[in-house]
Design a protein around this motif. Structure first.
Motif, PDB file in Angstrom:
ATOM      1  N   GLY A  29       0.929  -1.229   0.034  1.00 22.65           N
ATOM      2  CA  GLY A  29      -0.094   0.092   0.174  1.00 22.65           C
ATOM      3  C   GLY A  29       0.673   1.275   0.027  1.00 22.65           C
ATOM      4  N   GLY A  30       1.678   1.186  -0.510  1.00 19.99           N
ATOM      5  CA  GLY A  30       3.028   2.437  -0.580  1.00 19.99           C
ATOM      6  C   GLY A  30       2.416   3.336  -1.594  1.00 19.99           C
ATOM      7  N   MET A  69      -8.373  -2.324  -5.911  1.00 19.31           N
ATOM      8  CA  MET A  69      -7.711  -3.759  -6.416  1.00 19.31           C
ATOM      9  C   MET A  69      -7.106  -4.365  -5.103  1.00 19.31           C
ATOM     10  SD  MET A  69      -5.499  -1.835  -9.652  1.00 19.31           S
ATOM     11  CE  MET A  69      -4.852  -3.522  -9.937  1.00 19.31           C
ATOM     12  N   TYR A  70      -6.917  -3.737  -4.288  1.00 24.87           N
ATOM     13  CA  TYR A  70      -6.580  -4.544  -3.017  1.00 24.87           C
ATOM     14  C   TYR A  70      -7.650  -5.220  -2.199  1.00 24.87           C
ATOM     15  CZ  TYR A  70      -2.475  -1.828  -3.000  1.00 24.87           C
ATOM     16  OH  TYR A  70      -1.145  -0.786  -3.536  1.00 24.87           O
ATOM     17  N   LYS A  71      -7.609  -6.630  -1.979  1.00 31.32           N
ATOM     18  CA  LYS A  71      -8.463  -7.422  -1.645  1.00 31.32           C
ATOM     19  C   LYS A  71      -8.807  -7.026  -0.035  1.00 31.32           C
ATOM     20  CE  LYS A  71      -7.642 -11.154  -4.666  1.00 31.32           C
ATOM     21  NZ  LYS A  71      -7.226 -12.755  -4.789  1.00 31.32           N
ATOM     22  N   ASP A  72      -7.887  -6.566   0.662  1.00 32.49           N
ATOM     23  CA  ASP A  72      -7.881  -6.169   1.898  1.00 32.49           C
ATOM     24  C   ASP A  72      -8.382  -4.796   1.986  1.00 32.49           C
ATOM     25  OD1 ASP A  72      -7.268  -5.431   4.643  1.00 32.49           O
ATOM     26  OD2 ASP A  72      -6.353  -7.330   4.898  1.00 32.49           O
ATOM     27  N   VAL A  73      -9.506  -4.580   2.697  1.00 37.44           N
ATOM     28  CA  VAL A  73     -10.007  -3.238   2.767  1.00 37.44           C
ATOM     29  C   VAL A  73      -9.260  -2.468   3.560  1.00 37.44           C
ATOM     30  CG1 VAL A  73     -12.187  -1.907   3.460  1.00 37.44           C
ATOM     31  CG2 VAL A  73     -12.624  -4.073   2.516  1.00 37.44           C
ATOM     32  N   TYR A 100      -7.448   1.252   2.388  1.00 33.66           N
ATOM     33  CA  TYR A 100      -7.369   2.778   2.976  1.00 33.66           C
ATOM     34  C   TYR A 100      -6.146   3.261   3.375  1.00 33.66           C
ATOM     35  CZ  TYR A 100     -12.512   2.853   3.840  1.00 33.66           C
ATOM     36  OH  TYR A 100     -13.866   2.794   3.297  1.00 33.66           O
ATOM     37  N   LEU A 101      -5.235   2.189   3.499  1.00 36.40           N
ATOM     38  CA  LEU A 101      -3.806   2.677   4.062  1.00 36.40           C
ATOM     39  C   LEU A 101      -3.296   3.186   2.531  1.00 36.40           C
ATOM     40  CD1 LEU A 101      -1.951   2.821   6.511  1.00 36.40           C
ATOM     41  CD2 LEU A 101      -0.943   0.505   5.411  1.00 36.40           C
ATOM     42  N   PHE A 102      -3.451   2.533   1.660  1.00 38.67           N
ATOM     43  CA  PHE A 102      -2.893   2.996   0.366  1.00 38.67           C
ATOM     44  C   PHE A 102      -3.424   4.434   0.002  1.00 38.67           C
ATOM     45  CE2 PHE A 102      -4.223   3.296  -4.161  1.00 38.67           C
ATOM     46  CZ  PHE A 102      -2.730   3.363  -4.690  1.00 38.67           C
TER      47      PHE A 102
END
Length: 618
Positions: free
Chosen positions: A368-369, A445-449, A453-455
């Motif tokens: 998530g950088g 695109m991130y499976k982990d919600v 949010y961190l991204f």
């Protein structure tokens, strides 16, 4: 007595044929003018020797030793000779004296023609554009003679000139001498000869000065279009280095010299100046326009802006120097270049926005950088902010056209700050918004919600940092920064809620409340499992900004630390004696584990900044 005073006999003389000729007082004066002119003109004509002799071997009428007396007398005699010729042409057009005067005038003009050429050549180093542009002879009236007629007056300026630098003094004197000669020749009807000498010598001086500055003349649009960008960029740099001294030194200096030397004839001034400078000026001001017509890519934007800024900054000088009607083509070349450069910038801004919208790379940034799109776009826009003055001119009459209005929440400005409403501020803000909207899609695109949010928090924080550290801060204002900082905190809060919800839920609502041992064991087991799962998953996650990283850790510690410590203090001691496998972490150990989070597997949140938006690495 009356008969003597009332009857004035008219003196008479005879012609060679014996016929009487009426002779007046004016006739005597004209004869004296011719006699005086013949004496000095013949004297200096004898000093020529061979007409083909090198100029350096010719005694100069305008040398330091001769200027004050001989040159003054010579030019004065020419004026007297002119008067005699005008008189004789009107009253005795068939007189031998008129033929004599005409012959003397031709000899005198031949002398002045050679003197004019000699001064232009011998004073070349003092009449170079830089020396002339540094000062105008009109600013030193004590040194320069303002006209041909000034040679009739005593020059009482010797004491005043002592403090003037040598180069300036020689330059001013040379211009004054050239002006006096030019006026004498033009007055006598020898303007064509004077013009021919001046334009030939001075054009070579100007051409050499432009060549030394690196101004190229043979580059057509076709040649420029075929160049590789690296080669063209090198030529643009050379042009940028050359344009200011060309305008402020070469062009300005030559305009001053033309104005001074041919002050008596504005028409000749214009003709000389146009002939000498038009070719070089057209080559100089035509180059940016040809560059603007070439293929446009993002990496060329800043050189195009450099070209626009250079021409725009010099426009007042260009307009003033090339103010003649005959040099309107030069002014048009500069204006056309500005128009083409402005069109190129607007096109590239549109293409840049389209490229952001069409960016389709589906590669996710690990942990998530910071996304490459964020890095590239923000670096690009921060560079654009450095050209805000130029861009304001370019987009002033180019309203932003979007399918939907700019969200009101994007600009929260209670006092309606003028900066944020400027065309360039709105346009750059819009580009950032287009990118942020694109990042929203990337987050999905991130499976982990929680990671999504961190991204978003990471990338928006990067955007804010770029704004703070660049001229974007001046354009977007404090309210913009405050609004987006609030969004970062919201993203971070959502991350914390989604990423650590199981860990928080595993602890009792009231850690100091008395609960059965089996529930205590259950809470510890659930906490251990939830924490290990969250830690293992998030150990590779990244928070690139140190302050944001600390803020998230502090917020997380405040929510989990005190609850866990109270629970551990109340029940952990008993369980440590009886159930060693149940309590795995002391409060201090838990804090140590949490402090190691958000550095990613490589210990930092940096990723490559390459982007498919363009070939330039920002």
């Amino acid at each position: 007595m009356r008969s003597i005073f009332m009857k004035s006999p008219s003196p008479t003389r005879t012609t060679p044929s014996g016929s009487p000729l009426h002779h007046t007082f004016t006739d005597s004066l004209m004869e004296e003018n011719i006699e005086a002119a013949e004496t000095i003109i013949t004297k200096w004509d004898s000093l020529y020797g061979d007409n083909d002799a090198p100029y350096c071997n010719i005694a100069s009428l305008f040398s330091e030793s001769n200027r004050e007396e001989e040159a003054k007398q010579y030019l004065s005699s020419i004026k007297g000779l002119q008067k005699a010729m005008h008189y004789l042409a009107s009253h005795q057009s068939d007189s031998d004296q008129l033929v004599r005067a005409q012959t003397l005038m031709q000899t005198a003009m031949k002398r002045l023609e050679r003197e004019f050429q000699q001064i232009l050549k011998s004073s070349r180093n003092y009449l170079d554009p830089e020396s002339v542009s540094t000062h105008s002879s009109s600013s030193r009236p004590s040194v320069s003679r303002s006209s041909f007629s000034d040679f009739d007056e005593d020059d009482d300026s010797e004491n005043e000139t002592e403090s003037i630098p040598e180069v300036e003094r020689v330059s001013a004197v040379a211009m004054a001498d050239l002006r006096a000669i030019a006026e004498a020749m033009i007055s006598a009807g020898y303007a064509k000869e004077c013009f021919k000498i001046y334009k030939t010598i001075r054009k070579s001086v100007v051409d050499e000065a432009l060549y030394n500055l690196g101004v190229e003349r043979a580059l057509s649009f076709q040649q420029i279009q075929k160049m590789e960008w690296e080669a063209l960029e090198a030529k643009i740099k050379n042009w940028l280095n050359a344009v200011r001294p060309s305008v402020k030194t070469v062009f300005y200096g030559e305009r001053i010299l033309c104005d001074q030397v041919f002050a008596v004839s504005p028409a000749i001034t214009e003709s000389c100046f146009t002939y000498i400078l038009s070719e070089g000026a057209l080559a100089l001001f035509g180059f940016p326009g040809n560059v603007a017509k070439c293929k446009r890519t993002p990496e060329k934007m800043f050189r195009i802006l450099d070209l626009y800024e250079a021409v725009s900054d010099l426009w007042s000088e260009i307009e003033s120097i090339f103010s003649f009607e005959s040099t309107s083509i030069v002014r048009s070349a500069a204006v056309n270049s500005l128009v083409r450069l402005g069109d190129a910038v607007r096109t590239m801004l549109t293409d840049f926005e389209t490229a952001i919208q069409k960016y389709s790379t589906k590669t996710m940034v690990p942990g998530g950088g910071i996304h490459p799109l964020t890095r590239y776009v923000m670096n690009y826009i921060s560079f654009l902010a450095d050209y805000s003055g130029v861009l304001s001119d370019i987009v002033f009459d180019w309203p932003l056209s979007v399918q939907s209005p700019l969200p009101e929440s994007y600009f929260v400005s209670p006092d309606k700050d003028e900066n944020i409403s400027s065309p360039i501020s709105v346009r750059l803000a819009w580009l950032i918004l287009v990118m942020l909207c694109k990042l929203d899609g990337k987050a999905e695109m991130y499976k982990d919600v929680a990671l999504s949010y961190l991204f978003l928090a990471n990338n928006l924080q990067y955007v804010i940092n770029k704004v703070r550290r660049s001229n974007l801060k001046l354009l977007l204002g404090d309210d913009w920064v405050t609004t987006h900082e609030q969004k970062v905190r919201k993203y971070a809060s959502n991350y914390e809620r989604m990423g650590w919800s199981k860990v928080i839920a595993s602890l009792p609502g009231n850690p100091t409340e008395e609960i059965p041992t089996d529930q205590v064991i259950d809470h510890f087991r659930k906490f251990n499992s939830a924490f290990e799962e969250a830690y293992k998953k998030q150990s590779s996650w990244i928070v690139a900004d140190p302050k944001l990283r600390d803020d998230i850790k502090i917020s997380f510690a405040r929510r989990i630390g005190p609850v866990y410590k109270d629970f551990f203090d109340n029940y952990g001691g008993v369980q440590l004696m009886n159930e060693m496998s149940i309590v795995k972490y002391t409060p201090d150990e838990l804090g140590n584990y949490c402090s190691d989070l958000f550095f990613g597997s490589g210990g930092s949140g940096s990723v490559s900044s390459n982007s498919s938006l363009g070939g330039r690495s920002l």
